[in-house]
Design a protein around this motif. Structure first.
Motif, PDB file in Angstrom:
ATOM      1  N   ALA A 489     -91.675 -42.664  53.202  1.00 47.92           N
ATOM      2  CA  ALA A 489     -90.902 -41.579  53.814  1.00 47.92           C
ATOM      3  C   ALA A 489     -89.412 -41.810  53.599  1.00 47.92           C
ATOM      4  O   ALA A 489     -88.897 -42.896  53.887  1.00 47.92           O
ATOM      5  N   MET A 490     -88.734 -40.813  53.086  1.00 43.13           N
ATOM      6  CA  MET A 490     -87.283 -40.861  52.951  1.00 43.13           C
ATOM      7  C   MET A 490     -86.711 -39.859  53.950  1.00 43.13           C
ATOM      8  O   MET A 490     -87.161 -38.715  54.035  1.00 43.13           O
ATOM      9  N   ILE A 491     -85.723 -40.263  54.749  1.00 44.49           N
ATOM     10  CA  ILE A 491     -85.146 -39.398  55.786  1.00 44.49           C
ATOM     11  C   ILE A 491     -83.897 -38.712  55.238  1.00 44.49           C
ATOM     12  O   ILE A 491     -82.946 -39.375  54.807  1.00 44.49           O
ATOM     13  N   SER A 492     -83.889 -37.389  55.263  1.00 45.66           N
ATOM     14  CA  SER A 492     -82.722 -36.596  54.869  1.00 45.66           C
ATOM     15  C   SER A 492     -82.177 -35.940  56.129  1.00 45.66           C
ATOM     16  O   SER A 492     -82.883 -35.196  56.808  1.00 45.66           O
ATOM     17  N   TYR A 493     -80.893 -36.190  56.431  1.00 45.97           N
ATOM     18  CA  TYR A 493     -80.352 -35.745  57.717  1.00 45.97           C
ATOM     19  C   TYR A 493     -78.847 -35.523  57.640  1.00 45.97           C
ATOM     20  O   TYR A 493     -78.179 -35.996  56.714  1.00 45.97           O
ATOM     21  N   THR A 514     -90.137 -46.713  55.766  1.00 48.23           N
ATOM     22  CA  THR A 514     -89.151 -45.622  55.832  1.00 48.23           C
ATOM     23  C   THR A 514     -87.846 -46.027  55.153  1.00 48.23           C
ATOM     24  O   THR A 514     -87.354 -47.148  55.351  1.00 48.23           O
ATOM     25  N   TRP A 515     -87.293 -45.099  54.366  1.00 49.97           N
ATOM     26  CA  TRP A 515     -85.994 -45.325  53.725  1.00 49.97           C
ATOM     27  C   TRP A 515     -84.976 -44.405  54.381  1.00 49.97           C
ATOM     28  O   TRP A 515     -85.186 -43.187  54.509  1.00 49.97           O
ATOM     29  N   VAL A 516     -83.839 -44.977  54.802  1.00 56.27           N
ATOM     30  CA  VAL A 516     -82.734 -44.191  55.330  1.00 56.27           C
ATOM     31  C   VAL A 516     -81.442 -44.829  54.844  1.00 56.27           C
ATOM     32  O   VAL A 516     -81.361 -46.050  54.695  1.00 56.27           O
ATOM     33  N   ASP A 517     -80.432 -44.033  54.570  1.00 56.49           N
ATOM     34  CA  ASP A 517     -79.258 -44.545  53.858  1.00 56.49           C
ATOM     35  C   ASP A 517     -78.528 -45.664  54.593  1.00 56.49           C
ATOM     36  O   ASP A 517     -78.102 -46.637  53.993  1.00 56.49           O
ATOM     37  N   LEU A 547     -87.247 -34.164  56.728  1.00 54.09           N
ATOM     38  CA  LEU A 547     -85.980 -33.433  56.852  1.00 54.09           C
ATOM     39  C   LEU A 547     -85.687 -33.142  58.321  1.00 54.09           C
ATOM     40  O   LEU A 547     -86.503 -32.522  59.009  1.00 54.09           O
ATOM     41  N   LEU A 548     -84.526 -33.591  58.812  1.00 54.29           N
ATOM     42  CA  LEU A 548     -84.129 -33.320  60.189  1.00 54.29           C
ATOM     43  C   LEU A 548     -83.375 -31.994  60.226  1.00 54.29           C
ATOM     44  O   LEU A 548     -82.203 -31.901  59.857  1.00 54.29           O
TER      45      LEU A 548
END
Length: 773
Positions: A489-493, A514-517, A547-548
């Motif tokens: 899962a990659m989080i785009s926010y 989970t990947w988050v920047d 996607l948030l």
């Protein structure tokens, strides 16, 4: 010889004045001080014969030293001893003359002469501490002293990274109290004007806006729009009304400013104020104030709200948008880029906000054929003056360039305008320099930008990313054995949703990798200029993009770029997650990309249940991916059939990416490309992959590219005509290189051809929808 002598004499007078200014001492006797200040006043009037505006160096020397004797003047003006009345009078006379001299000076021009802003920052620090509440009384004995201090503080603050802790705690409170008492009194107009000028300067700084709001300056400004002394038919002068409107306009450029102004029914007050202006100001003054109103109106309304009103043919909204475009075009052709008292940067910043809404953007650009070319010319001009270290109005020029880059970024999301970009070689070179240069634009220190704008580098990178062809992703062709080893899962926010994002990631990570920047950048600011490639790579590796969804996500061009790459280019599975405690529902470009997707709303169920549902959805998608990858795959006629790359082909592409200029030169020589064409092209390519990208572009737009090169060739080689066979030889070499190194080139070309008609219909539909606005 006479001019040289006069210049020397003037310099001697100036030097003598500055020396005497420094030597004025508290320790002098009353009689000595009276003689000293009287002589100093005489020297000042002699020094001002040509005005301070014509001698910026002398003006700066006064500012750089005046603060030293302010405590002395404070002591003299505060002394009620009748025996010192002469000292009081002489001091008032001196300050009155200096105030008048300062009133006709543009301190921007004085401060921007300096190559280093540190002296100006020191000036701010020296002067801000000199203001006292006791100076702002019903008695005007301190007015001239204050009128010397306030402009210096206001203008120097623009060059200084001012934070709340650098402002005296009660400064804004007692300034507001004083202004409320005296804003209608003509004999206090100068001090009111200077107070409002200071608040206007502070209102541009995002870090000071919360303090301005806490001290209720927006409340007062909105109230002043319609308040006047009806009994005596009094209204402040045009300059006071002008500054009040400017303060509101600056505040409206910030998110929290918009919130408080809307709470105060600012738009309604503006409608009432319109009639007031007609009664008290000339037609020219009214027009200037009306333009500021139009900017405030556009900034305070939501993009979707403006769209809906535009659709219902609201005359005022349409007029506001048309006026902004007209003023932008007029200002771009005017001296110093001013039109009707407004610098072009003011209009561009408003358009930048409006262009977040696709319907408004398409309507404006399609209906105004001059606008795109106008923006290009402005871009060229303001990039060129960046190199001038002595430029006047540096902050305004930098802000203009920033607004232009953000405007182009918004336009670049629409494929129907890509050709306009790609056929303008000067604009493309500028964007390339902005995106890749590590030192060319490091001198730009823009601290007073609205929150909804991104840096020059980030915006330029975004434009170039949108303009490049959508090539198949190598990393998306991951073998089944590696899927389980990659982040699922990659989080785009949006950065505005960071608090919720961190809580989500903390709990989701217990179920799903989970990947988050922010985890990859060791705590640096999320979505910074340097992490886009990492974000793009993470999207390529991820199984699903979480996607948030929020209003801030919709308003962010960076977020739009992320989602466009994930959904349009990579065709990734998107799981929308609605951030709790908000009423926003996805619309526009965001609504289109998540339409039909199963979403999870964290505000409608317990956090624990929502996390479990999210993790279950991700894991079920992962299982489906692994199972389906073992089954035969069929493709519809509308989908590109992408060939899985072999290790050898992958190595070829990686080798091509590492080509140096020497390798590119060798390729030109080996393929017998004509020397003139080498001269024309060699500086345009820095890697082998850029040759492949250009080959694809030529394949798609051969006729247009030939005409463009034919014209450039003639221009560079002074009328010499391009030999068509030489160009064909070059194009043939490009095609062969692409076939050799890019295994998917044939598939892409067939796919592109099958989609031409679909793309044409899509653009036509977009234009028809725009026409309905």
């Amino acid at each position: 010889m006479s001019d040289d002598l006069t210049s020397v004499q003037d310099q001697m007078v100036h030097d003598e004045f500055i020396d005497n200014l420094k030597s004025l001492s508290v320790s002098q006797s009353s009689c000595t001080y009276a003689d000293g200040i009287k002589e100093l006043h005489t020297q000042l009037k002699r020094s001002l014969q040509n005005g301070l505006s014509n001698n910026k160096a002398f003006a700066f020397r006064i500012v750089d030293n005046f603060y030293r004797i302010v405590p002395l003047f404070d002591k003299i003006l505060s002394n009620d001893d009748k025996n010192d009345h002469n000292n009081f009078i002489q001091t008032k006379n001196f300050l009155e003359t200096l105030t008048k001299a300062f009133d006709g000076v543009c301190f921007f021009e004085i401060f921007t002469v300096l190559k280093d802003v540190s002296p100006v920052q020191l000036i701010f620090q020296n002067y801000i501490v000199l203001l006292k509440e006791t100076y702002f009384t019903d008695n005007n004995k301190y007015d001239d002293l204050v009128n010397c201090l306030l402009p210096i503080i206001a203008y120097s603050s623009v060059f200084t990274p001012v934070t709340e802790d650098k402002i005296p705690i009660n400064l804004l409170t007692y300034l507001l109290t004083f202004t409320k008492r005296h804003w209608l009194f003509q004999h206090r107009e100068t001090i009111i004007k200077n107070i409002l000028g200071l608040i206007k300067a502070f209102s541009k700084n995002p870090l000071l806006v919360p303090m301005i709001i806490r001290n209720e300056w927006p409340h007062a400004c909105v109230q002043w729009l319609v308040n006047n002394d009806t009994k005596n038919n009094l209204r402040p002068s045009y300059i006071i009304d002008y500054l009040i409107c400017l303060i509101i306009q600056k505040l409206a450029r910030h998110t929290i400013g918009v919130q408080i102004l809307n709470q105060l029914n600012c738009l309604k007050r503006l409608d009432e104020y319109k009639e007031v202006m007609k009664n008290y100001h000339t037609e020219i003054q009214y027009n200037c104030l009306y333009v500021i109103q139009s900017m405030i109106y556009a900034l305070l309304m939501e993009e979707d709200e403006i769209k809906q009103i535009s659709l219902s043919n609201d005359n005022r909204t349409c007029h506001v948008i048309n006026e902004l475009v007209l003023y932008t075009i007029k200002a771009s052709h005017a001296d110093y880029f001013f039109y009707e008292c407004f610098h072009v940067s003011e209009m561009l910043s408003v358009l930048s906000k409006l262009f977040v809404n696709d319907n408004i953007l398409l309507k404006i650009v399609n209906e105004n054929n001059q606008l795109f070319d106008c923006l290009c010319q402005l871009m060229i001009h303001f990039v060129n003056i960046i190199h001038d270290t002595n430029r006047v109005h540096q902050p305004t020029n930098d802000e203009t360039l920033l607004s232009l880059t953000n405007l182009f970024w918004s336009i670049s999301f629409h494929q129907c305008y890509h050709e306009k970009f790609q056929t303008n070689s000067i604009l493309m070179n500028i964007l390339s320099n902005l995106a890749t240069s590590s030192s060319l634009y490091t001198c730009i220190k823009i601290k007073l930008i609205p929150r909804d704008m991104c840096s020059l580098k980030k915006a330029a990178e975004g434009i170039l990313w949108n303009l490049k062809p959508s090539l198949p992703s190598i990393s998306s062709q991951i073998s089944n054995e590696k899927i389980e080893q990659q982040p699922l899962a990659m989080i785009s926010y949006s950065h505005s949703d960071t608090i919720f994002c961190r809580e989500l990631v903390e709990h989701l990570s217990a179920y799903v990798p989970t990947w988050v920047d922010y985890k990859q950048t060791q705590g640096t600011v999320a979505h910074s200029d340097d992490v886009w490639e990492e974000i793009a790579h993470a999207m390529e590796m991820a199984t699903v993009i979480v996607l948030l969804v929020s209003k801030d996500y919709y308003n962010s061009k960076s977020c739009r770029q992320e989602l466009s790459y994930a959904s349009d280019t990579l065709k990734k599975r998107i799981i929308p997650v609605y951030v709790p405690n908000q009423q926003y529902r996805a619309s526009g470009w965001l609504g289109i990309r998540i339409a039909g997707q199963k979403y999870i709303h964290f505000g409608r169920k317990s956090f624990t249940d929502a996390i479990k549902e999210l993790s279950s959805t991700i894991l079920s998608d992962q299982k489906s991916l692994v199972v389906s990858s073992t089954q035969p795959v069929t493709y519809s006629s509308s989908e590109p059939i992408q060939k899985t790359m072999t290790n050898e082909e992958n190595k070829l592409l990686l080798t091509l990416q590492n080509w140096t200029k020497k390798d590119i030169q060798k390729w030109f020589d080996d393929n017998h490309i004509h020397n003139d064409l080498i001269t024309l092209y060699i500086e345009q390519f820095h890697t082998g992959t850029s040759l492949i990208v250009y080959a694809r572009h030529v394949k798609l737009f051969y006729r247009h590219e030939y005409i463009r090169i034919f014209k450039n060739y003639s221009k560079i080689f002074h009328g010499k005509e391009l030999n068509t066979l030489d160009f064909i030889t070059f194009v043939d070499a490009l095609y062969r290189l692409r076939t050799e190194y890019d295994p998917n080139s044939t598939i892409e070309d067939s796919y592109e051809k099958s989609n031409e008609q679909q793309l044409s219909c899509s653009v036509k539909t977009s234009e028809e929808a725009t026409a309905q606005l």
